[in-house]
Design a protein around this motif. Structure first.
Motif, PDB file in Angstrom:
ATOM      1  N   LYS D 112     -18.395   3.939 -52.942  1.00 56.14           N
ATOM      2  CA  LYS D 112     -19.657   3.948 -52.325  1.00 56.14           C
ATOM      3  C   LYS D 112     -20.797   2.863 -52.836  1.00 56.14           C
ATOM      4  O   LYS D 112     -20.698   2.258 -53.748  1.00 56.14           O
ATOM      5  CB  LYS D 112     -20.721   5.493 -52.635  1.00 56.14           C
ATOM      6  N   LEU D 113     -21.365   2.099 -51.578  1.00 54.01           N
ATOM      7  CA  LEU D 113     -22.411   1.149 -52.100  1.00 54.01           C
ATOM      8  C   LEU D 113     -23.763   1.866 -52.080  1.00 54.01           C
ATOM      9  O   LEU D 113     -23.946   2.467 -51.385  1.00 54.01           O
ATOM     10  CB  LEU D 113     -22.210  -0.160 -51.031  1.00 54.01           C
ATOM     11  N   LEU D 114     -24.292   1.400 -53.501  1.00 55.39           N
ATOM     12  CA  LEU D 114     -25.783   1.904 -53.690  1.00 55.39           C
ATOM     13  C   LEU D 114     -26.499   0.587 -53.559  1.00 55.39           C
ATOM     14  O   LEU D 114     -26.624  -0.175 -53.921  1.00 55.39           O
ATOM     15  CB  LEU D 114     -25.795   2.448 -55.001  1.00 55.39           C
ATOM     16  N   VAL D 115     -27.447   0.546 -52.634  1.00 49.23           N
ATOM     17  CA  VAL D 115     -28.289  -0.279 -52.381  1.00 49.23           C
ATOM     18  C   VAL D 115     -29.783  -0.245 -53.032  1.00 49.23           C
ATOM     19  O   VAL D 115     -30.139   0.903 -53.112  1.00 49.23           O
ATOM     20  CB  VAL D 115     -28.663  -0.645 -50.801  1.00 49.23           C
ATOM     21  N   GLY D 116     -30.022  -1.386 -53.641  1.00 52.08           N
ATOM     22  CA  GLY D 116     -31.297  -1.385 -54.223  1.00 52.08           C
ATOM     23  C   GLY D 116     -32.595  -1.274 -53.514  1.00 52.08           C
ATOM     24  O   GLY D 116     -32.547  -1.239 -52.269  1.00 52.08           O
TER      25      GLY D 116
END
Lengths: 357, 357, 357, 357
Positions: D112-116
């Motif tokens: 999963k990509l976790l965006v800031g």
């Protein structure tokens, strides 16, 4: 239909997963109910207790995880040992190759299974040999073919035979030399230990096995298998893997507590010994039946034999269930923890009669 | 430790999966044991019977599959609705987005979850809206972004609210117009039906839902969920998918038979009504407690409230377990099928005391 | 080293991908440069033009996609035809099985390759037969084994042979009856057409092929293959698949424009005919060399022969490159679009000398 | 259409991948043709030479791999740094999040990509901050959420800004402390180096970057990116990964040789400096245009500005291509290695006129 008592029901020889749960497992399943509320996802008391129990059983500080079935246990264990561009060496009759619908390939995102040769005496007994492993691991070194990374042994094998301690050690030695990890599919691990009379550690970590999938279902549980990492470096973040893969039980206690029933008084071993004894009894009863060609001698809880097709048909017509999967009338008769001697005798008698007809 | 009776044990408000199995489920679990041998992999009598029971419950000829847990149910259902380059629209608090460790992405081999906006009144109640769906599905049409293919609703939502029949219909209407399939995460589906007082079909296929993951575990089972395909064209080869994904129980009867206990006399609905009632009781008891800021009114079996952190600490110190996951002291108090009124009252009293301190 | 002219360089017989690009491909590659700025991702003029050209070539309104190499072309095509729990039937020497490092399994997230028997006359020529397909597709129907969904043919085969129009039709007929899709790995498709003298449509969609991977690289391109969907229903959302899989060229024109060079004046066919002729020349030159055991007659651009190992060593020592991969000294000599007759003659002379030594 | 000379063609400001290849790249592309036959799959002389050249450029013994495009470079690099149950921290405008169609999720099988956060001053400049990384990595530690394992920086960013050496170092320091690997998406790495005037090693391995995807296409290549592992332990078996993923060019020389053109006389840097200068020129020309709201100052080769929609329409009607993707008329004007000052001036003049209308 409502719950009620029934007379002794008919037993089958199709699979050891036709049996229900053993009394000890059932008792602990219900015991897990008694506390009312209990933390989920394995934070309950039983899960901790069983994990400790398995560490004691194996006499080592292994990492233990509980999953729902054998396909998941094997596939997740293998996925933790290899990447998608790696391969797994196994026998041509390995359950991971023939009966898990590509589960290992799916969970590893594409790892290929490389099957050993199928013509040697060992292969006919369902076993990998050191030579077969060596041959597969040295066959290709180029990047156009998946790099071997794991050797997988089924103990007891799918043909009802058992690797000796020496055989496991010899394969593991090759594996170590070739930088392969060793996975043991132990769906019937208990039956193998019962046959060998060795300590469970002797054919696992002491022989070079890195990860064992310890089968609970066929040994008497309602549902569940244990993945036991002897090399704890290999289980890094495995809890996340289990969760993501849909194998983390929320009410974990109902999966783990029944294991206490198996561990209690070595019930797991007693269950396996009984199943093995029933297979031996059936094998003995069939030894002199004309028309029955017994294949190899049973070392665990299965008997393999060729029967005339009319006899097979007659037995099926009588309601007996069993699988045929070897060409020419080969049948598998599988015994379980609850197979009654009377069932064996009745089945053997019917086989005798069917073959005489 | 050996099995024994115990006094009424402490109850918690952490999760409805802290509860054990309900008596009816337990009874049918043990009943599944009585036949001794039974065909594996769902060929047993109970599995057939429950599947038929669920078709009757939903008044339609749906396809039913039993899997082990909610992550698997949701992930496999979604994977059957989209390919790796597709996307799934859901709310920002959807369980599939926040608590399944990337399970949906894993089983679909990469499908992206697109979360709806989080600032509207509906979003604060944990709900998707037709506008949110429309906005996401029309945002991008280029091949550099995964193409939306599914909208997923959680019913009851993760915030203890419930979509009305009209709300489900409105979202499904957008979905159909935009060629999206509709998935319903029904981990607490029973609680939603209990609240709405509608027929189960009214918020599923009659409203446009294609696939429902019907939660059994939180409703009183020891383990297991049902995946119900109302659009049978979508379940093509789903049995193979389940097998490959390690979700096919060999002794299936122990997974399926307890569902008979839920279906019997609408136990599933009674369980849900009870849990909902306990949440309402707790909400009422906290209404006038100084220092407690109740968030939205409970529509299912959860109460959400902000408490002063010292009060939270005091309650934890007393042994009460519950989750905090909303900033500023927000707590979730979850009731289950077995939550006793006395437990609710004792908990409320302790909260009152803790907040007074 | 700086760019400069060189004398006629040594040629090899290792692979047709040792050759560079053909002049026509090179010319169009540079032509694609002339416009300066051009829309990316296939919106340029050349890509549209080549796609149209391929539709004309095949005389049907097919869907065309350009990808970077053969592994990607085959893997993405197969992934669009089957799900992870399906299987692909191919020959034991199929490139997808032996030389793509598990690419098909990776892109499909686990689809298993089922290889046909290897002992028949057809198998020794690298071909699948209708019987082999029928046997694999009817072998198992249970959910414990991946369900066959695709049959994959390599045309020309990895052993340098060619399926006749009738052979393709016969396999496709079985495939249709068994609900399998037909994939053609055409890395050397041009060589097969050159041999058969048929129209390209005759061994593709008119014979029942659903998807063709049309090889450009071995035919004279610097990089790139075309995936041609004759059944357009199968290419739904394929553009997204290509993008996600890292196969969408941003400066697409440099991948597509060289295809114009291949299509121009049937250069693709001329290239293939030349390569085939060189293989025939080599085969003829080796026919009477003592010590050389020619295997089957070449039908495309490869010659297979067994040589004494000392001869192999001597040839390698002289700088000739070729592959050995058949047990007992079997060697593959591969000709390409640019193989010079003088190179063939020099190589044959050296083989003769090496075998005489 | 046949190859021919043309007058100076129109240039666009849509993307730096609208440009063709730079002369030096083209020269070496053709040079790779001169040897005739050459070993495939990277065993050729040019590939070895470029790899050595990149090691010299970075002044360290890094591992270098050539792949076809940026999606593949980023996705394969990330997949080598994390497992499916891990996550990657990136900015909300990261290309891997917004424009690779789920490629990273696909190649990693579900990471999963976790965006800031998106509201701070840095975020508005397209940058991650140490605080954003720290916040995401400490947010969850439970197994129900993917475990952060990588932080990914785009340098230059998607908003045309550049991380300073100190900024990269600060993020890498957090990463190391939190056991995250550091990936740099360097699709426009050259533009960042040109802006910073630092040595390429200063913002990569010397600052704590583990893997760099060094963009060649936007810098002037026809096709291809380099994946550069500074931590060689992370590239174990990466060659197999590349092959399986369909990213290994058979005629590799045509992918690698043009890099020699970029390295020769620091052409890569000259190309980047020119593109950056053209962006500065355009920014300057638009500074006093009424109706044009310039967003942040360009640090690389892109200018971001808001224009009245009628002006946008007028420019499009005149044939200018550029992207709008920021709400309220925000446009991106991208310059490339070949953007002519005359094109910038003409475009600026047309903008001025369109805004005056």
């Amino acid at each position: 239909m409502t719950p009620s008592d029934r007379a002794l029901p008919l037993q089958h020889f199709a699979s050891d997963n036709y049996a229900g749960m053993c009394p000890n497992a059932a008792r602990w399943f219900m015991e897990a109910q008694t506390s009312g509320h209990e933390p989920a996802y394995g934070e309950d008391r039983w899960t901790q207790q069983v994990s400790e129990g398995l560490r004691e059983l194996f006499q080592t500080d292994c990492d233990v995880y509980f999953v729902f079935n054998g396909t998941a246990a094997n596939s997740l264990a293998l996925a933790s040992l290899c990447q998608s561009y790696h391969s797994v060496i196994c026998s041509p009759v390995a359950h991971i190759e023939t009966d898990e619908c590509g589960g290992p390939e799916f969970f590893s995102n594409g790892s290929k299974l490389l099957v050993g040769e199928s013509e040697s005496a060992s292969a006919r007994l369902g076993k990998l040999t050191p030579d077969a492993v060596e041959s597969l691991v040295t066959k290709r070194h180029d990047i156009h073919y998946p790099k071997p990374k794991v050797v997988s042994l089924t103990q007891a094998t799918e043909l009802g035979t058992v690797y000796s301690v020496e055989e496991v050690r010899a394969i593991a030695a090759i594996a170590k030399r070739r930088h392969l990890k060793v996975h043991m599919d132990g769906a019937r691990f208990a039956n193998a230990v019962a046959t060998l009379g060795c300590h469970p550690s002797d054919i696992t970590w002491r022989a070079g096995v890195d990860v064992l999938c310890f089968g609970g279902t066929k040994n008497g549980l309602p549902v569940g298998e244990a993945v036991v990492f002897f090399d704890r470096a290999l289980s890094e973040d495995f809890a996340w893997r289990v969760k993501q893969a849909g194998q983390l039980a929320s009410k974990m206690r109902f999966i783990s507590a029944p294991w206490l029933g198996l561990l209690e008084n070595d019930t797991w071993l007693a269950n396996a010994r009984h199943a093995n004894a029933m297979a031996a009894r059936l094998h003995a009863a069939l030894r002199d039946v004309p028309g029955v060609e017994l294949l190899h001698a049973p070392q665990a809880n299965a008997v393999f034999a060729r029967l005339p097709q009319p006899a097979v048909n007659a037995l099926h017509a009588k309601g007996w269930r069993f699988y045929q999967f070897i060409a020419g009338g080969g049948c598998r008769f599988m015994c379980s923890w609850d197979t009654r001697p009377e069932s064996v005798d009745a089945f053997a008698a019917d086989i005798r009669q069917a073959c005489g007809a």
